[in-house]
Structure formats: structure tokens, C-alpha cells
Scaffold this active site. Structure first.
Site, PDB file in Angstrom:
ATOM      1  N   GLU A  41       0.887  -1.169   0.000  1.00 11.34           N
ATOM      2  CA  GLU A  41       0.000   0.000   0.000  1.00 11.34           C
ATOM      3  C   GLU A  41       0.920   1.212   0.000  1.00 11.34           C
ATOM      4  O   GLU A  41       1.553   1.519   1.004  1.00 11.34           O
ATOM      5  CB  GLU A  41      -0.895  -0.005   1.256  1.00 11.34           C
ATOM      6  N   ARG A  45       1.421  10.235   0.550  1.00 10.35           N
ATOM      7  CA  ARG A  45       1.919  11.270   1.463  1.00 10.35           C
ATOM      8  C   ARG A  45       3.149  11.932   0.902  1.00 10.35           C
ATOM      9  O   ARG A  45       3.684  12.856   1.482  1.00 10.35           O
ATOM     10  CB  ARG A  45       2.292  10.644   2.810  1.00 10.35           C
ATOM     11  N   THR A  68      -3.669   6.524   1.962  1.00 10.67           N
ATOM     12  CA  THR A  68      -3.810   7.943   2.305  1.00 10.67           C
ATOM     13  C   THR A  68      -4.494   8.716   1.173  1.00 10.67           C
ATOM     14  O   THR A  68      -4.118   9.846   0.840  1.00 10.67           O
ATOM     15  CB  THR A  68      -2.450   8.588   2.680  1.00 10.67           C
ATOM     16  N   LYS A 128     -11.025  -0.067   6.719  1.00  8.35           N
ATOM     17  CA  LYS A 128      -9.762   0.036   7.451  1.00  8.35           C
ATOM     18  C   LYS A 128     -10.109   0.516   8.858  1.00  8.35           C
ATOM     19  O   LYS A 128     -10.836   1.512   9.009  1.00  8.35           O
ATOM     20  CB  LYS A 128      -8.861   1.054   6.744  1.00  8.35           C
TER      21      LYS A 128
END
Ligand code: 3PG
Length: 211
Positions: A41, A45, A68, A128
Site C-alpha cells: 500500500e 503522502r 492515504t 480500514k
């Protein structure tokens, strides 16, 4: 659960990767495959995220997703780069609906009954659970699983070798995510042998904990 999420669940572990330089993506992917966990994953960022995903996707041997993801525009960028699944820290209708338009599975963050219900309302059955450690950990997931019987959770945030067992013991946990296997500084410093070893250790531990 769709096919991609089933593949994630089969691996049980989702390494959360932060790449500062897309040129590190290929060697990192090699370390993941070498360690026995062809899953990544890659978090949005850093500016390198889309190029890193593209580099990993082009190899064809890693189930690569984007993490993210907080805007619909990032959904588009991630999917264009080759992300097979998307992960969000929270539940955003805009992100989920754009992912659904692309027909790419999305795991939004949800740690309360209202957030889980919102995800269900958007047609999802897997979320999640983030940040897991500070949101009540495995006890909170077990409590949420009581009313939400069909929901699967991917706890992430504060998970590591010391508490992996608590999470993987829960039948409602599809997989566990974390960065402990792929420390940002080791990747940046080119310590791929170290990363490979951490990944292999994590795989061995998850295999031992398999119900
Ligand atoms: C994430 O984005 O999922 C988290 O930052 C990962 O949390 P961890 O670094 O505690 O594993």
C-alpha cells in the site's frame, strides 16, 4: 468481498509504504517479493507516490494499492498509475464514489459504529480500522463486529509483531496493515536486505498465527 480484497485477505498483511523517491519502488518491490509478501500500500503522502505505484504495477508481481487517499482527484491519479485498491484514513463519500466509478475496491477508515454504518450505506463491507491502537484496538473491533456481522476490518496504525496475534485472532479481521515491515528510513537508505528480513519475519509470524 471482491476478488482483489480476497487476495489481500489471503496474504493477511498489508505493508504500508512511504516512498520518498520513486526510484526506490522497484528495489522495495523486490524485497517484498523476496520476503514472501507481494503486497504494497503506497501512501499518497509523498510526491513520489504515483510514480512509485506505476513502477511497482509495471513489474506485475505485486498487488499494489494506494493509501492515504483523501480526494477524488487522488483516486483518479492512483488508478491511472495502476493501483488495484485504494485505502483512505477516513470515510469520504467523494472518495468512495469515485473509486466505485473506476470499479476499484476501496477501504475507507472507520472506527465507530456510525462510520461503519456510513461505509455500509455506500455499499462497502470491508473497512480500514484506523488508527487501530488508539481507537480501542482488537477489543473495539470485536465489539463492532457484534452488530455488524458481515463487516470485515483491516486494522492499521500501531500494529506490530507484539500485538499482531490479537488482531489476526479475530474472524472479522480480513488482514492487518502496518509500516513496521517497511521502515521508511531503511527503504530510503537502501537497506533492502533488512526490509526483506522484516517482511519474512512478519510473514512467518502471520503464518504461525493462521487459525
Ligand atoms: C497508515 O497510514 O496506515 C499508518 O500510518 C500505518 O500505521 P503504522 O505506521 O503505525 O503501522
Amino acid at each position: 468481498m471482491n476478488d482483489i480484497l480476497s487476495q489481500l485477505a489471503a496474504h493477511r498483511l498489508v505493508p504500508v509504504v512511504v516512498l520518498d523517491d520513486a526510484r526506490d519502488a522497484g528495489p522495495l518491490a523486490g524485497a517484498l517479493v523476496g520476503g514472501g509478501l507481494p503486497v504494497a500500500e503506497v501512501t499518497f503522502r509523498t510526491a513520489a507516490a504515483a510514480d512509485a505505484i506505476r513502477a511497482i504495477a509495471d513489474r506485475g508481481d505485486v498487488l499494489v494499492g494506494a493509501g492515504t487517499i483523501v480526494t477524488a482527484a487522488q483516486v483518479d491519479q492512483a488508478v491511472a498509475a495502476g493501483a488495484r485498491y485504494l485505502v483512505s484514513p477516513g470515510t469520504s463519500r467523494a472518495v468512495v464514489e469515485r473509486a466505485q466509478e473506476h470499479d476499484v475496491p476501496v477501504l475507507p477508515g472507520a472506527v465507530t459504529a456510525s462510520e461503519v454504518q456510513a461505509a455500509l450505506g455506500l455499499g462497502l463491507d470491508t473497512v480500514k480500522f484506523f488508527p487501530a491502537g488508539t481507537s480501542g484496538g482488537s477489543a473495539a473491533i470485536a465489539a463492532l463486529a457484534a452488530p455488524f456481522g458481515g463487516v470485515r476490518f483491516v486494522p492499521t496504525g500501531g500494529v506490530g509483531p507484539g500485538n499482531l496475534d490479537e488482531y489476526l485472532a479475530l474472524p472479522c479481521v480480513a488482514a492487518v496493515g502496518g509500516s513496521w515491515m517497511v521502515p521508511r528510513d531503511r527503504v530510503r537508505d537502501g537497506d533492502l536486505a533488512g526490509v526483506r528480513s522484516l517482511v519474512a519475519d512478519a510473514v512467518a509470524l502471520a503464518t504461525r498465527l493462521r487459525p
